[in-house]
Design a protein around this motif. Structure first.
Motif, mmCIF file in Angstrom:
data_model
loop_
_atom_site.group_PDB
_atom_site.id
_atom_site.type_symbol
_atom_site.label_atom_id
_atom_site.label_comp_id
_atom_site.label_asym_id
_atom_site.label_seq_id
_atom_site.Cartn_x
_atom_site.Cartn_y
_atom_site.Cartn_z
ATOM 1 N N VAL A 22 8.957 3.933 10.178
ATOM 2 C CA VAL A 22 8.113 3.501 9.063
ATOM 3 C C VAL A 22 7.732 2.035 9.242
ATOM 4 N N ARG A 23 8.682 1.208 9.603
ATOM 5 C CA ARG A 23 8.385 -0.210 9.831
ATOM 6 C C ARG A 23 7.362 -0.403 10.948
ATOM 7 N N ASN A 24 7.445 0.433 11.966
ATOM 8 C CA ASN A 24 6.554 0.304 13.119
ATOM 9 C C ASN A 24 5.116 0.713 12.819
ATOM 10 N N ILE A 25 4.890 1.326 11.678
ATOM 11 C CA ILE A 25 3.519 1.665 11.297
ATOM 12 C C ILE A 25 2.684 0.391 11.238
ATOM 13 N N GLY A 26 3.289 -0.700 10.773
ATOM 14 C CA GLY A 26 2.646 -2.010 10.820
ATOM 15 C C GLY A 26 1.661 -2.302 9.708
ATOM 16 N N ALA A 27 1.516 -1.409 8.750
ATOM 17 C CA ALA A 27 0.567 -1.640 7.668
ATOM 18 C C ALA A 27 1.088 -2.663 6.665
ATOM 19 N N LEU A 28 2.402 -2.829 6.640
ATOM 20 C CA LEU A 28 3.033 -3.701 5.653
ATOM 21 C C LEU A 28 3.916 -4.723 6.357
ATOM 22 N N GLU A 29 4.169 -5.783 5.661
ATOM 23 C CA GLU A 29 5.078 -6.809 6.172
ATOM 24 C C GLU A 29 6.430 -6.575 5.521
ATOM 25 N N GLY A 30 7.288 -5.824 6.182
ATOM 26 C CA GLY A 30 8.579 -5.474 5.606
ATOM 27 C C GLY A 30 9.625 -6.531 5.847
ATOM 28 N N PRO A 91 7.095 -3.769 -8.518
ATOM 29 C CA PRO A 91 6.637 -2.403 -8.277
ATOM 30 C C PRO A 91 7.605 -1.717 -7.313
ATOM 31 N N ILE A 92 7.817 -0.434 -7.523
ATOM 32 C CA ILE A 92 8.767 0.310 -6.703
ATOM 33 C C ILE A 92 8.303 1.754 -6.584
ATOM 34 N N PHE A 93 8.571 2.355 -5.440
ATOM 35 C CA PHE A 93 8.345 3.783 -5.245
ATOM 36 C C PHE A 93 9.205 4.257 -4.089
ATOM 37 N N GLY A 94 9.247 5.571 -3.898
ATOM 38 C CA GLY A 94 10.040 6.147 -2.818
ATOM 39 C C GLY A 94 9.194 6.993 -1.891
ATOM 40 N N ASN A 147 -1.195 6.713 4.163
ATOM 41 C CA ASN A 147 -1.114 6.550 2.711
ATOM 42 C C ASN A 147 -0.268 5.388 2.210
ATOM 43 N N MET A 148 0.531 4.777 3.074
ATOM 44 C CA MET A 148 1.487 3.780 2.595
ATOM 45 C C MET A 148 0.827 2.610 1.871
ATOM 46 N N GLU A 149 -0.253 2.064 2.387
ATOM 47 C CA GLU A 149 -0.919 0.951 1.701
ATOM 48 C C GLU A 149 -1.422 1.383 0.326
ATOM 49 N N TYR A 150 -1.967 2.583 0.252
ATOM 50 C CA TYR A 150 -2.446 3.115 -1.030
ATOM 51 C C TYR A 150 -1.280 3.276 -2.002
ATOM 52 N N TRP A 151 -0.144 3.814 -1.525
ATOM 53 C CA TRP A 151 1.015 3.998 -2.386
ATOM 54 C C TRP A 151 1.516 2.658 -2.924
ATOM 55 N N VAL A 152 1.497 1.624 -2.084
ATOM 56 C CA VAL A 152 1.890 0.288 -2.545
ATOM 57 C C VAL A 152 0.935 -0.174 -3.644
ATOM 58 N N SER A 153 -0.356 -0.015 -3.414
ATOM 59 C CA SER A 153 -1.350 -0.414 -4.426
ATOM 60 C C SER A 153 -1.153 0.353 -5.729
ATOM 61 N N GLN A 154 -0.843 1.640 -5.615
ATOM 62 C CA GLN A 154 -0.597 2.457 -6.810
ATOM 63 C C GLN A 154 0.632 1.958 -7.568
ATOM 64 N N ALA A 155 1.688 1.633 -6.845
ATOM 65 C CA ALA A 155 2.910 1.143 -7.489
ATOM 66 C C ALA A 155 2.649 -0.187 -8.191
ATOM 67 N N ILE A 156 1.871 -1.052 -7.557
ATOM 68 C CA ILE A 156 1.530 -2.345 -8.166
ATOM 69 C C ILE A 156 0.708 -2.117 -9.430
ATOM 70 N N ALA A 157 -0.279 -1.243 -9.365
ATOM 71 C CA ALA A 157 -1.116 -0.958 -10.545
ATOM 72 C C ALA A 157 -0.281 -0.332 -11.655
ATOM 73 N N GLN A 158 0.597 0.601 -11.308
ATOM 74 C CA GLN A 158 1.441 1.270 -12.302
ATOM 75 C C GLN A 158 2.348 0.263 -12.989
ATOM 76 N N ARG A 159 2.905 -0.645 -12.222
ATOM 77 C CA ARG A 159 3.862 -1.611 -12.793
ATOM 78 C C ARG A 159 3.168 -2.607 -13.714
ATOM 79 N N LYS A 160 1.878 -2.866 -13.477
ATOM 80 C CA LYS A 160 1.134 -3.798 -14.318
ATOM 81 C C LYS A 160 0.868 -3.210 -15.709
ATOM 82 N N LYS A 161 0.960 -1.866 -15.825
ATOM 83 C CA LYS A 161 0.693 -1.200 -17.116
ATOM 84 C C LYS A 161 1.759 -1.507 -18.126
#
Length: 161
Positions: A22-30, A91-94, A147-161
């Protein structure tokens, strides 16, 4: 798009090789992977040392991603990280990672949703507001990568609610 800094929460012993994928996907800075030797040093310092390490590594992270393997829901430090993320307003998700192939032992068994074990004062489970994705078993790596970047964005948007 700039890479978002995230904290990966997981069960080191069982899932480290899947987590590396998952880390090697490289879309995120883990968070930087901790070596087995460094983790042993942190653990020797006891609970206070482990909490300090987690707290220090949570700083400046935009999101917490729980990488869910077979035993993740039982791990006390994963539970601490989930509680800390929620109480800190992060924000958090699994993501279930059992279908990523580990070179040592192949695919794993699906673990329980770790957010099921937390409830608000009214009895509502944390899992009702925190997503836990189960990628396509035919190509879990590709599904996560796409989908990981989208899931992060969704978690951020959800947490702002």
């Amino acid at each position: 798009m700039a890479r978002k800094p995230v904290f990966f929460s997981f069960h080191y012993g069982n899932d480290v090789m899947r987590v590396q994928q998952v880390r090697n996907i490289g879309a995120l800075e883990g968070n930087t992977p901790v070596s087995a030797n460094d983790w042993e040093t942190v653990k020797r310092g006891g609970d206070a040392s482990i909490k300090r390490w987690i707290d220090d590594n949570f700083k400046y992270k935009q999101c917490v991603i729980v990488l869910v393997g077979q035993e993740t829901h039982t791990r006390p430090w994963v539970k601490y990280e989930i509680e800390k993320a929620w109480s800190d307003g992060k924000p958090i998700f699994g993501i279930h990672i059992h279908n990523l192939v580990c070179p040592r032992n192949g695919k794993g068994l699906k673990g329980k949703n770790p957010f099921e074990q937390f409830a608000f004062n009214d009895g509502t489970k944390l899992s009702s507001v925190v997503s836990c994705y189960d990628p396509n078993p035919n190509d879990a790596y590709k599904d996560i990568a796409e989908n990981m970047e989208y899931w992060v964005s969704q978690a951020i948007a959800q947490r702002k609610k």
